[in-house]
Write a protein that holds these residues in place. Structure first.
Motif, PDB file in Angstrom:
ATOM      1  N   UNK A  36       0.829  -1.200   0.000  1.00 56.93           N
ATOM      2  CA  UNK A  36       0.000   0.000   0.000  1.00 56.93           C
ATOM      3  C   UNK A  36       0.865   1.252   0.000  1.00 56.93           C
ATOM      4  N   UNK A  37       0.452   2.246  -0.798  1.00 54.20           N
ATOM      5  CA  UNK A  37       1.109   3.551  -0.807  1.00 54.20           C
ATOM      6  C   UNK A  37       0.075   4.580  -0.371  1.00 54.20           C
ATOM      7  N   UNK A  38       0.403   5.336   0.685  1.00 58.13           N
ATOM      8  CA  UNK A  38      -0.453   6.424   1.162  1.00 58.13           C
ATOM      9  C   UNK A  38       0.251   7.729   0.828  1.00 58.13           C
ATOM     10  N   UNK A  39      -0.430   8.577   0.046  1.00 60.18           N
ATOM     11  CA  UNK A  39       0.103   9.886  -0.299  1.00 60.18           C
ATOM     12  C   UNK A  39      -0.725  10.918   0.458  1.00 60.18           C
ATOM     13  N   UNK A  40      -0.072  11.650   1.340  1.00 59.39           N
ATOM     14  CA  UNK A  40      -0.751  12.680   2.120  1.00 59.39           C
ATOM     15  C   UNK A  40      -0.575  14.008   1.407  1.00 59.39           C
ATOM     16  N   UNK A  41      -1.692  14.652   1.107  1.00 58.29           N
ATOM     17  CA  UNK A  41      -1.666  15.909   0.357  1.00 58.29           C
ATOM     18  C   UNK A  41      -1.686  17.101   1.315  1.00 58.29           C
ATOM     19  N   UNK A  42      -1.172  18.247   0.855  1.00 59.96           N
ATOM     20  CA  UNK A  42      -1.195  19.429   1.712  1.00 59.96           C
ATOM     21  C   UNK A  42      -2.620  19.968   1.851  1.00 59.96           C
ATOM     22  N   UNK A  43      -2.839  20.791   2.843  1.00 60.89           N
ATOM     23  CA  UNK A  43      -4.136  21.440   3.002  1.00 60.89           C
ATOM     24  C   UNK A  43      -4.410  22.296   1.767  1.00 60.89           C
ATOM     25  N   UNK A  44      -5.632  22.195   1.248  1.00 66.80           N
ATOM     26  CA  UNK A  44      -6.007  22.982   0.073  1.00 66.80           C
ATOM     27  C   UNK A  44      -5.899  24.478   0.357  1.00 66.80           C
ATOM     28  N   UNK A  45      -6.063  24.868   1.620  1.00 67.78           N
ATOM     29  CA  UNK A  45      -5.977  26.285   1.989  1.00 67.78           C
ATOM     30  C   UNK A  45      -4.589  26.871   1.720  1.00 67.78           C
ATOM     31  N   UNK A  46      -3.585  26.018   1.627  1.00 69.63           N
ATOM     32  CA  UNK A  46      -2.216  26.472   1.389  1.00 69.63           C
ATOM     33  C   UNK A  46      -1.797  26.369  -0.073  1.00 69.63           C
ATOM     34  N   UNK A  47      -2.749  26.011  -0.946  1.00 67.85           N
ATOM     35  CA  UNK A  47      -2.435  25.791  -2.356  1.00 67.85           C
ATOM     36  C   UNK A  47      -3.213  26.775  -3.228  1.00 67.85           C
ATOM     37  N   UNK A  48      -2.708  27.064  -4.430  1.00 68.60           N
ATOM     38  CA  UNK A  48      -3.408  28.013  -5.296  1.00 68.60           C
ATOM     39  C   UNK A  48      -4.721  27.444  -5.827  1.00 68.60           C
ATOM     40  N   UNK A  49      -5.768  28.265  -5.846  1.00 66.82           N
ATOM     41  CA  UNK A  49      -7.041  27.829  -6.411  1.00 66.82           C
ATOM     42  C   UNK A  49      -6.819  27.420  -7.855  1.00 66.82           C
ATOM     43  N   UNK A  50      -7.386  26.301  -8.241  1.00 68.32           N
ATOM     44  CA  UNK A  50      -7.217  25.785  -9.588  1.00 68.32           C
ATOM     45  C   UNK A  50      -5.996  24.901  -9.746  1.00 68.32           C
ATOM     46  N   UNK A  51      -5.112  24.910  -8.755  1.00 71.26           N
ATOM     47  CA  UNK A  51      -3.941  24.041  -8.802  1.00 71.26           C
ATOM     48  C   UNK A  51      -4.366  22.596  -8.635  1.00 71.26           C
ATOM     49  N   UNK A  52      -3.658  21.689  -9.307  1.00 69.10           N
ATOM     50  CA  UNK A  52      -4.073  20.293  -9.202  1.00 69.10           C
ATOM     51  C   UNK A  52      -2.918  19.344  -8.952  1.00 69.10           C
ATOM     52  N   UNK A  53      -3.291  18.173  -8.508  1.00 69.32           N
ATOM     53  CA  UNK A  53      -2.380  17.049  -8.272  1.00 69.32           C
ATOM     54  C   UNK A  53      -2.978  15.848  -8.995  1.00 69.32           C
ATOM     55  N   UNK A  54      -2.136  15.105  -9.728  1.00 71.79           N
ATOM     56  CA  UNK A  54      -2.621  13.935 -10.465  1.00 71.79           C
ATOM     57  C   UNK A  54      -1.968  12.688  -9.888  1.00 71.79           C
TER      58      UNK A  54
END
Length: 129
Positions: free
Chosen positions: A39-57
């Motif tokens: 299993x691989x768990x990828x923890x993403x940053x809080x959306x509040x700290x990222x630019x609106x419209x920015x994405x992760x694939x």
């Protein structure tokens, strides 16, 4: 973590085979799990700290569970506007699926990650609130 950038392509690909925590600097990148043996768990940053419209694939490239985990209540997935994680983990329904998470929300409201699915109809997505 290996990194590859194709000439004339802005998006970097990162291959991960173990748990990892991303930062806002990872927005705009693609992550896959080729060669993962568990299993691989990828923890993403809080959306509040990222630019609106920015994405992760995220691309599931192995027959192993791939879980994307975030700040409690910040993920919009499968009719749940306050999820904590999303994963591909059902036996024989893991490889070749994926997710695109986009930071959404007006400046006056809580920013969240919207999940768009890159899955086949036979793949089961698990959402945890």
């Amino acid at each position: 973590m290996s990194r590859t950038r194709q000439p004339a392509v802005e998006r970097e690909y990162h291959n991960v085979t173990a748990d990892i925590t991303l930062t806002p600097g990872d927005v705009g990148r693609t992550f896959g799990n080729v060669g993962a043996t568990g299993t691989v768990v990828i923890t993403i940053p809080s959306a509040a700290n990222c630019p609106l419209g920015g994405d992760l694939k995220f691309l599931s490239c192995a027959d192993q569970t791939l879980t994307i985990s975030g700040t409690a209540g910040e993920i919009i997935a499968l009719n749940d506007v306050a999820a904590n994680s999303v994963s591909l983990g059902t036996s024989s329904e893991k490889a070749s699926g994926g997710f695109v998470l986009t930071a959404v929300g007006p400046a006056t409201a809580a920013t969240k990650w919207h999940v768009a699915y890159q899955t086949e109809e036979t793949q089961t997505v698990t959402v945890v609130s």
